[in-house]
Design an enzyme around this catalytic site. Structure first.
Site, PDB file in Angstrom:
ATOM      1  N   LYS A 184      19.284-159.275  52.965  1.00 29.70           N
ATOM      2  CA  LYS A 184      18.719-157.947  53.231  1.00 29.70           C
ATOM      3  C   LYS A 184      17.558-157.644  52.271  1.00 29.70           C
ATOM      4  O   LYS A 184      17.341-158.383  51.317  1.00 29.70           O
ATOM      5  CB  LYS A 184      19.815-156.875  53.109  1.00 29.70           C
TER       6      LYS A 184
HETATM    7  C1  LIG Z   1      24.139-156.797  57.488  1.00 29.56           C
HETATM    8  C2  LIG Z   1      24.463-155.749  58.455  1.00 29.56           C
HETATM    9  C3  LIG Z   1      25.665-155.030  58.399  1.00 29.56           C
HETATM   10  C4  LIG Z   1      26.835-155.391  57.530  1.00 29.56           C
HETATM   11  O1  LIG Z   1      26.604-155.508  56.215  1.00 29.56           O
HETATM   12  P1  LIG Z   1      27.553-156.420  55.285  1.00 29.56           P
HETATM   13  O2  LIG Z   1      27.088-156.019  53.924  1.00 29.56           O
HETATM   14  O3  LIG Z   1      27.240-157.848  55.605  1.00 29.56           O
HETATM   15  O4  LIG Z   1      28.950-156.057  55.553  1.00 29.56           O
HETATM   16  C5  LIG Z   1      25.853-153.994  59.295  1.00 29.56           C
HETATM   17  N1  LIG Z   1      24.928-153.682  60.206  1.00 29.56           N
HETATM   18  C6  LIG Z   1      23.768-154.358  60.300  1.00 29.56           C
HETATM   19  C7  LIG Z   1      22.769-153.943  61.340  1.00 29.56           C
HETATM   20  C8  LIG Z   1      23.500-155.424  59.444  1.00 29.56           C
HETATM   21  O5  LIG Z   1      22.365-156.102  59.577  1.00 29.56           O
END
Ligand SMILES: *Cc1c(COP(=O)(O)O)cnc(C)c1O
Length: 382
Positions: A184
């Site tokens: 991210k």
């Molecule tokens: C990455 C992501 C999540 C979940 O996040 P985690 O930290 O991996 O649990 C939820 N929604 C979207 C759209 C994502 O890209």
């Protein structure tokens, strides 16, 4: 595989190393000063009243739904063109995800028209996702929510730092949920943040994050408390000090990384806009973005598997965002009673490709990717 151009990369240096070694020297590993500092800095950055560090973005989504008392028989509207965590969180509380189609082949955010059509007497909340970092139409979504008395949860996993009038994505709805997963815009390995402006939710979030316990290990360590009661069925969704420390440094870099992402996408667009065989969504998009992803849409007659394989052989990593959730076998099995027709989502699910994008990429990397795409496309027609 050693990629020449990877899909994403960590923007880490000596600052991340230094702060994590401070944690190790401090011998306090979870829910301490680093977590408090990250929460404070994140709340200030967003301009929100409350920010709660949690163990993942999924945990943040789950807590938001729990705090709103969403449960069995309730319905939550959610796009299908998103990561499966968005709708899994709805299933965790026993509610039903009702999938909403996207707006168009140039705007992958959810369609407000389809959204409004799918509201029933059971609908309790809208979970919106700012796809790829592009801010959804929050003006209209808030109006719809107000009219029908629905809560708005922003899955802002892609959208850290996107401005909207005087606010920032995640601080517009009732809750904002962020992820700091490794790929991210802000990466701590695992980690997330749940934010809200509403005081009435704050105490319950704090309780649910740590087993519904009325005092924390830290309070007992510093002598503020000796025992505790358990007043809610909570979870262990706490964040570690190492993750929080990484988050503190990553947050400092965020605005600049998002600027670099914006500039890189501009180079992609300049070089790919006229290319036959593909189109680029979100061109002239009316709202801002954190530029988490750079998605392209291949023409119908281009074989996507071969396209991705050709780039892979040139050591260019690509991905798909997303295989639609309603098509997954688990969801098919459990939702056969209410088959969803989401033609645009399904089309994008079949023809979308995500190209490499991260702040360590150089202009020459992007030019290399664009060049390889232009060479490959003519021979890939079905
Ligand atoms: C990455 C992501 C999540 C979940 O996040 P985690 O930290 O991996 O649990 C939820 N929604 C979207 C759209 C994502 O890209």
């Amino acid at each position: 595989m050693k990629w020449k151009v990877a899909l994403s990369d960590l923007n880490f240096d000596h600052r991340e190393e230094k702060i994590v070694s401070q944690v190790i020297q401090s011998k306090w590993l979870t829910m301490g000063e680093m977590v408090k500092k990250l929460e404070r800095n994140f709340a200030n950055f967003l301009g929100v009243k409350h920010a709660f560090a949690v163990s993942s973005g999924t945990a943040a989504l789950h807590l938001a739904l729990r705090v709103l008392d969403i449960e069995a028989k309730d319905e939550v509207l959610v796009p299908s063109l998103t990561f499966v965590a968005s709708s899994n969180a709805i299933l965790y509380v026993g509610a039903k995800p009702v999938f909403v189609d996207i707006t168009s082949l140039s705007d992958f955010n959810l369609s407000c028209d389809d959204l409004e059509n799918k509201i029933t007497s059971k609908t309790k909340a809208i979970m919106i996702v700012h796809y790829g970092g592009y801010l959804a139409d929050m003006n209209r979504i808030k109006k719809i929510a107000k009219k029908h008395g629905l809560f708005v949860i922003e899955d802002s996993a892609h959208a850290i730092g996107v401005k909207f009038k005087s606010k920032i994505a995640g601080g517009i709805g009732d809750f904002g949920c962020f992820s700091f997963f490794s790929n991210k815009n802000m990466a701590t390995g695992e980690g997330g943040m749940l934010v809200t402006n509403q005081d009435k939710f704050a105490e319950k979030i704090r309780l649910l994050r740590s087993h519904g316990m009325t005092s924390m290990t830290w309070d007992r360590h510093i002598g503020h408390a000796y025992s505790y009661d358990v007043t809610e069925l909570g979870y262990n969704y706490r964040m570690t000090e190492m993750n929080a420390a990484l988050g503190i440094e990553q947050l400092k870099k965020l605005s600049n990384s998002n600027r670099i992402r914006r500039a890189l996408i501009k180079i992609y667009i300049e070089n790919l806009e006229e290319t036959t065989g593909l189109s680029i969504p979100f061109l002239n998009y009316p709202r801002d973005s954190a530029f988490h992803l750079f998605p392209i849409l291949l023409d119908k007659d281009i074989n996507r598997g071969k396209f991705m394989e050709t780039l892979r052989r040139k050591k260019i990593q690509t991905s798909i965002h997303y295989p639609p959730i309603h098509k997954f076998s688990y969801y098919q099995k459990n939702f056969r009673a209410s088959p969803n027709k989401l033609p645009l989502t399904e089309y994008v699910g079949e023809h979308e490709v995500t190209l490499p994008l991260h702040p360590l990429l150089k202009e020459k990397d992007i030019l290399f990717v664009c060049d390889q795409i232009k060479r490959a496309l003519p021979s890939l027609k079905r």
